[in-house]
Design a protein around this motif. Sequence first.
Motif, PDB file in Angstrom:
ATOM      1  N   THR A   1     -23.818 -18.362  26.192  1.00 26.70           N
ATOM      2  CA  THR A   1     -22.657 -18.173  25.930  1.00 26.70           C
ATOM      3  C   THR A   1     -22.389 -18.115  24.569  1.00 26.70           C
ATOM      4  O   THR A   1     -21.505 -19.026  24.041  1.00 26.70           O
TER       5      THR A   1
ATOM      6  N   THR B   1     -25.793 -23.050  28.694  1.00 25.14           N
ATOM      7  CA  THR B   1     -25.024 -23.203  27.535  1.00 25.14           C
ATOM      8  C   THR B   1     -25.669 -24.072  26.406  1.00 25.14           C
ATOM      9  O   THR B   1     -26.587 -24.773  26.884  1.00 25.14           O
TER      10      THR B   1
ATOM     11  N   THR C   1     -22.468 -15.636  20.557  1.00 22.18           N
ATOM     12  CA  THR C   1     -22.410 -14.053  20.243  1.00 22.18           C
ATOM     13  C   THR C   1     -23.717 -13.652  19.792  1.00 22.18           C
ATOM     14  O   THR C   1     -24.792 -14.434  19.852  1.00 22.18           O
TER      15      THR C   1
ATOM     16  N   ASP D   1     -24.990 -13.536  26.557  1.00 25.77           N
ATOM     17  CA  ASP D   1     -24.221 -13.975  27.815  1.00 25.77           C
ATOM     18  C   ASP D   1     -24.921 -15.180  28.609  1.00 25.77           C
ATOM     19  O   ASP D   1     -24.175 -15.922  28.664  1.00 25.77           O
ATOM     20  N   ARG D   2     -26.115 -15.272  28.522  1.00 28.24           N
ATOM     21  CA  ARG D   2     -27.153 -16.518  29.227  1.00 28.24           C
ATOM     22  C   ARG D   2     -26.510 -17.576  28.267  1.00 28.24           C
ATOM     23  O   ARG D   2     -26.349 -18.683  28.932  1.00 28.24           O
TER      24      ARG D   2
END
Length: 120
Positions: A45, A2, A47, A42-43
Amino acid sequence: MTIAAHDPRPKKVQIADALRSEITTAPLPSGHRLASLRELADRFTVTQVTIKNALQILIEEGLIKSVPTRGYFVQSPSTGAGPETEPVKREEINAIHSEIRKLAARVAELEMQADHKGGA
């Protein structure tokens, strides 16, 4: 992974720095395909637009290239924009990025101290 909320740098810069580090410290071979936009979003988190912006930074540095409908690939130093992309320049850029990260961390630390003391 994140994005650090306390880091004053834009998300795209934090992501570009993380990917640059992976590409240059591994080092990933020329032609290595990076994960898809969706996988990277995704990794981290974030857009896919933020990921595209981060990848654009690396494209402008000559570190990766975009191949339409295929993805993003590590670019060899010899296929860069010309003589300006010699390894010495890359080392200078990496050193400057490192200094910027240190300064950003110091600024964040000072801001937290000022907030705790009731400063402006």
